[in-house]
Design a protein around this motif. Sequence first.
Motif, PDB file in Angstrom:
ATOM      1  N   VAL A   1       1.056  -5.142  21.266  1.00 18.92           N
ATOM      2  CA  VAL A   1       1.898  -5.843  20.290  1.00 18.92           C
ATOM      3  C   VAL A   1       1.538  -7.316  20.142  1.00 18.92           C
ATOM      4  CG1 VAL A   1       4.261  -6.618  19.822  1.00 18.92           C
ATOM      5  CG2 VAL A   1       3.837  -4.256  20.553  1.00 18.92           C
ATOM      6  N   MET A   2       1.294  -7.996  21.256  1.00 22.44           N
ATOM      7  CA  MET A   2       1.216  -9.451  21.251  1.00 22.44           C
ATOM      8  C   MET A   2       0.040 -10.057  20.479  1.00 22.44           C
ATOM      9  SD  MET A   2       3.808 -10.775  22.409  1.00 22.44           S
ATOM     10  CE  MET A   2       5.294 -10.327  23.290  1.00 22.44           C
ATOM     11  N   PRO A   3      -1.156  -9.453  20.473  1.00 24.67           N
ATOM     12  CA  PRO A   3      -2.265 -10.095  19.752  1.00 24.67           C
ATOM     13  C   PRO A   3      -1.975 -10.318  18.265  1.00 24.67           C
ATOM     14  CG  PRO A   3      -3.115  -8.411  21.220  1.00 24.67           C
ATOM     15  CD  PRO A   3      -1.626  -8.259  21.227  1.00 24.67           C
ATOM     16  N   GLY A   4      -1.408  -9.325  17.601  1.00 27.24           N
ATOM     17  CA  GLY A   4      -1.101  -9.453  16.177  1.00 27.24           C
ATOM     18  C   GLY A   4      -0.044 -10.511  15.906  1.00 27.24           C
TER      19      GLY A   4
ATOM     20  N   THR B   1       2.232 -16.866  23.180  1.00 27.22           N
ATOM     21  CA  THR B   1       2.263 -15.440  22.863  1.00 27.22           C
ATOM     22  C   THR B   1       0.941 -14.774  23.213  1.00 27.22           C
ATOM     23  OG1 THR B   1       3.806 -15.920  21.042  1.00 27.22           O
ATOM     24  CG2 THR B   1       2.738 -13.763  21.034  1.00 27.22           C
ATOM     25  N   LEU B   2      -0.172 -15.469  22.940  1.00 26.56           N
ATOM     26  CA  LEU B   2      -1.480 -14.922  23.285  1.00 26.56           C
ATOM     27  C   LEU B   2      -1.633 -14.825  24.802  1.00 26.56           C
ATOM     28  CD1 LEU B   2      -4.197 -13.944  22.161  1.00 26.56           C
ATOM     29  CD2 LEU B   2      -5.006 -16.313  22.326  1.00 26.56           C
TER      30      LEU B   2
ATOM     31  N   VAL C   1      11.199 -12.849  15.730  1.00 24.88           N
ATOM     32  CA  VAL C   1      10.638 -11.603  16.279  1.00 24.88           C
ATOM     33  C   VAL C   1      10.173 -11.827  17.716  1.00 24.88           C
ATOM     34  CG1 VAL C   1       8.760  -9.930  16.064  1.00 24.88           C
ATOM     35  CG2 VAL C   1       9.975 -10.705  14.029  1.00 24.88           C
ATOM     36  N   THR C   2       9.523 -12.961  17.960  1.00 26.44           N
ATOM     37  CA  THR C   2       9.040 -13.279  19.304  1.00 26.44           C
ATOM     38  C   THR C   2      10.189 -13.367  20.298  1.00 26.44           C
ATOM     39  OG1 THR C   2       7.148 -14.500  18.393  1.00 26.44           O
ATOM     40  CG2 THR C   2       7.757 -14.973  20.681  1.00 26.44           C
ATOM     41  N   ILE C   3      11.258 -14.045  19.898  1.00 25.81           N
ATOM     42  CA  ILE C   3      12.411 -14.183  20.788  1.00 25.81           C
ATOM     43  C   ILE C   3      13.025 -12.824  21.096  1.00 25.81           C
ATOM     44  CG2 ILE C   3      14.785 -15.053  20.934  1.00 25.81           C
ATOM     45  CD1 ILE C   3      13.849 -17.521  19.388  1.00 25.81           C
ATOM     46  N   GLY C   4      13.224 -12.006  20.054  1.00 22.43           N
ATOM     47  CA  GLY C   4      13.830 -10.692  20.258  1.00 22.43           C
ATOM     48  C   GLY C   4      13.011  -9.808  21.186  1.00 22.43           C
TER      49      GLY C   4
ATOM     50  N   SER D   1       0.666 -13.117  17.801  1.00 16.65           N
ATOM     51  CA  SER D   1       0.079 -14.429  18.077  1.00 16.65           C
ATOM     52  C   SER D   1      -0.820 -14.887  16.926  1.00 16.65           C
ATOM     53  CB  SER D   1      -0.736 -14.374  19.378  1.00 16.65           C
ATOM     54  OG  SER D   1      -1.451 -15.570  19.572  1.00 16.65           O
ATOM     55  N   HIS D   2      -1.625 -13.962  16.409  1.00 11.10           N
ATOM     56  CA  HIS D   2      -2.546 -14.314  15.324  1.00 11.10           C
ATOM     57  C   HIS D   2      -1.777 -14.771  14.086  1.00 11.10           C
ATOM     58  CE1 HIS D   2      -6.019 -14.174  12.653  1.00 11.10           C
ATOM     59  NE2 HIS D   2      -5.291 -13.444  11.820  1.00 11.10           N
ATOM     60  N   ALA D   3      -0.719 -14.059  13.740  1.00  9.63           N
ATOM     61  CA  ALA D   3       0.062 -14.408  12.549  1.00  9.63           C
ATOM     62  C   ALA D   3       0.699 -15.785  12.694  1.00  9.63           C
ATOM     63  CB  ALA D   3       1.133 -13.345  12.304  1.00  9.63           C
ATOM     64  N   GLN D   4       1.256 -16.067  13.860  1.00  3.94           N
ATOM     65  CA  GLN D   4       1.909 -17.358  14.072  1.00  3.94           C
ATOM     66  C   GLN D   4       0.888 -18.498  14.126  1.00  3.94           C
ATOM     67  OE1 GLN D   4       4.648 -17.390  17.310  1.00  3.94           O
ATOM     68  NE2 GLN D   4       5.323 -19.486  16.928  1.00  3.94           N
ATOM     69  N   ARG D   5      -0.245 -18.258  14.782  1.00  2.00           N
ATOM     70  CA  ARG D   5      -1.271 -19.289  14.877  1.00  2.00           C
ATOM     71  C   ARG D   5      -1.843 -19.627  13.506  1.00  2.00           C
ATOM     72  NH1 ARG D   5      -4.032 -16.865  18.147  1.00  2.00           N
ATOM     73  NH2 ARG D   5      -5.728 -16.020  16.898  1.00  2.00           N
ATOM     74  N   ARG D   6      -2.067 -18.611  12.693  1.00  2.00           N
ATOM     75  CA  ARG D   6      -2.625 -18.842  11.352  1.00  2.00           C
ATOM     76  C   ARG D   6      -1.673 -19.665  10.501  1.00  2.00           C
ATOM     77  NH1 ARG D   6      -6.418 -15.178   8.295  1.00  2.00           N
ATOM     78  NH2 ARG D   6      -6.427 -15.969   6.169  1.00  2.00           N
ATOM     79  N   ALA D   7      -0.379 -19.309  10.534  1.00  4.61           N
ATOM     80  CA  ALA D   7       0.613 -20.061   9.761  1.00  4.61           C
ATOM     81  C   ALA D   7       0.761 -21.477  10.299  1.00  4.61           C
ATOM     82  CB  ALA D   7       1.960 -19.338   9.795  1.00  4.61           C
ATOM     83  N   GLY D   8       0.766 -21.623  11.623  1.00  7.03           N
ATOM     84  CA  GLY D   8       0.915 -22.943  12.224  1.00  7.03           C
ATOM     85  C   GLY D   8      -0.245 -23.862  11.915  1.00  7.03           C
ATOM     86  N   ARG D   9      -1.453 -23.334  11.942  1.00  7.45           N
ATOM     87  CA  ARG D   9      -2.630 -24.156  11.651  1.00  7.45           C
ATOM     88  C   ARG D   9      -2.654 -24.597  10.196  1.00  7.45           C
ATOM     89  NH1 ARG D   9      -7.372 -20.965  15.077  1.00  7.45           N
ATOM     90  NH2 ARG D   9      -7.033 -22.058  17.043  1.00  7.45           N
ATOM     91  N   GLU D  10      -2.317 -23.682   9.299  1.00  7.69           N
ATOM     92  CA  GLU D  10      -2.312 -24.058   7.887  1.00  7.69           C
ATOM     93  C   GLU D  10      -1.241 -25.106   7.603  1.00  7.69           C
ATOM     94  OE1 GLU D  10      -1.882 -22.078   3.419  1.00  7.69           O
ATOM     95  OE2 GLU D  10      -2.081 -20.782   5.183  1.00  7.69           O
ATOM     96  N   LEU D  11      -0.103 -24.984   8.267  1.00  3.36           N
ATOM     97  CA  LEU D  11       0.977 -25.942   8.080  1.00  3.36           C
ATOM     98  C   LEU D  11       0.705 -27.253   8.816  1.00  3.36           C
ATOM     99  CD1 LEU D  11       3.807 -26.343   6.827  1.00  3.36           C
ATOM    100  CD2 LEU D  11       4.783 -25.404   8.938  1.00  3.36           C
ATOM    101  N   GLY D  12      -0.183 -27.209   9.824  1.00  5.87           N
ATOM    102  CA  GLY D  12      -0.456 -28.390  10.630  1.00  5.87           C
ATOM    103  C   GLY D  12       0.590 -28.603  11.697  1.00  5.87           C
ATOM    104  N   SER D  13       1.213 -27.505  12.165  1.00  6.10           N
ATOM    105  CA  SER D  13       2.268 -27.604  13.175  1.00  6.10           C
ATOM    106  C   SER D  13       1.700 -27.356  14.563  1.00  6.10           C
ATOM    107  CB  SER D  13       3.373 -26.578  12.886  1.00  6.10           C
ATOM    108  OG  SER D  13       4.278 -26.500  13.965  1.00  6.10           O
ATOM    109  N   ARG D  14       1.718 -28.389  15.397  1.00  5.43           N
ATOM    110  CA  ARG D  14       1.192 -28.257  16.745  1.00  5.43           C
ATOM    111  C   ARG D  14       2.076 -27.363  17.605  1.00  5.43           C
ATOM    112  NH1 ARG D  14       0.791 -34.659  17.319  1.00  5.43           N
ATOM    113  NH2 ARG D  14       2.733 -34.349  16.182  1.00  5.43           N
ATOM    114  N   THR D  15       3.391 -27.416  17.396  1.00 10.64           N
ATOM    115  CA  THR D  15       4.277 -26.582  18.203  1.00 10.64           C
ATOM    116  C   THR D  15       4.118 -25.101  17.864  1.00 10.64           C
ATOM    117  OG1 THR D  15       6.007 -27.163  16.608  1.00 10.64           O
ATOM    118  CG2 THR D  15       6.060 -28.271  18.725  1.00 10.64           C
ATOM    119  N   ALA D  16       3.951 -24.794  16.595  1.00 12.52           N
ATOM    120  CA  ALA D  16       3.749 -23.393  16.209  1.00 12.52           C
ATOM    121  C   ALA D  16       2.453 -22.861  16.810  1.00 12.52           C
ATOM    122  CB  ALA D  16       3.729 -23.250  14.687  1.00 12.52           C
TER     123      ALA D  16
END
Length: 239
Positions: free
Chosen positions: A133-136, A160-161, A31-34, A138-153
């Motif tokens: 558009v961007m705050p939502g 995005t933020l 979605v971000t790329i598109g 960014s929040h979704a990706q950051r939340r998933a990335g933190r839970e997964l422990g992905s620094r790149t995400a």
Amino acid sequence: MSLPLIPVTPAGPGPRRRATLTRRIRLLVAVTIGYNVVEAVVALSAGAAAGSTALIGFGLDSVIEVSSATAVAWQFAGHDPQRRERAALRVIAVSFFALAAYVTVESVRGLVSGVDAGHSPVGLALAALSLAVMPGLSHAQRRAGRELGSRTAVADSRQTLLCTYLSAVLLAGLGLDSLFGWSWADPVAALVIAAVAVKEGRDAWRGDACCTPGASVAGPAPGDRCCEGCLSAGPAGSR
């Protein structure tokens, strides 16, 4: 006298949850790329037409967001995403630095020459849309990335933020120039974009110590705000 064994819970999400988070990150990246491909085309075209350094810088930031998201997509396309993480972080960081260098040069040139950027209704509308558009995203990706422990995400979610902040700066710069004829407002807004890009690039470059899996066991280092943020977004601290 022997003490009863205490079961140790593995750090981080289980395999099924990791698979779910990985799919979610891939979707958010797509979605971000598109969105940013469209944003880049519109911003660069409108910026060239209006002679706006800030709008062109905003468009270039969209291009960098695409490269950042593509780096994350490349990482998660492999069987072992963590092995590709450092290289992806470097791509994100270098992209930020390249943006900052270009925008700084063009902004200084604009301030020295005193050339006034033209009015751009398309640029104003684009900045307002991205601000919504961007705050939502960014929040979704950051939340998933933190839970997964992905620094790149997490780094990509910061990119995005950044678009949210830049949208506000761009809206202010274009608005002041259009309403009051303040020709300096556009290049000054662009310089703010460059300064934020440098900070985000530096954070991405140092990201190899940020949001590592298992942080919830050892605990964050004193003053490590990133890892504190990872913990606050984890399963036990989800909001």
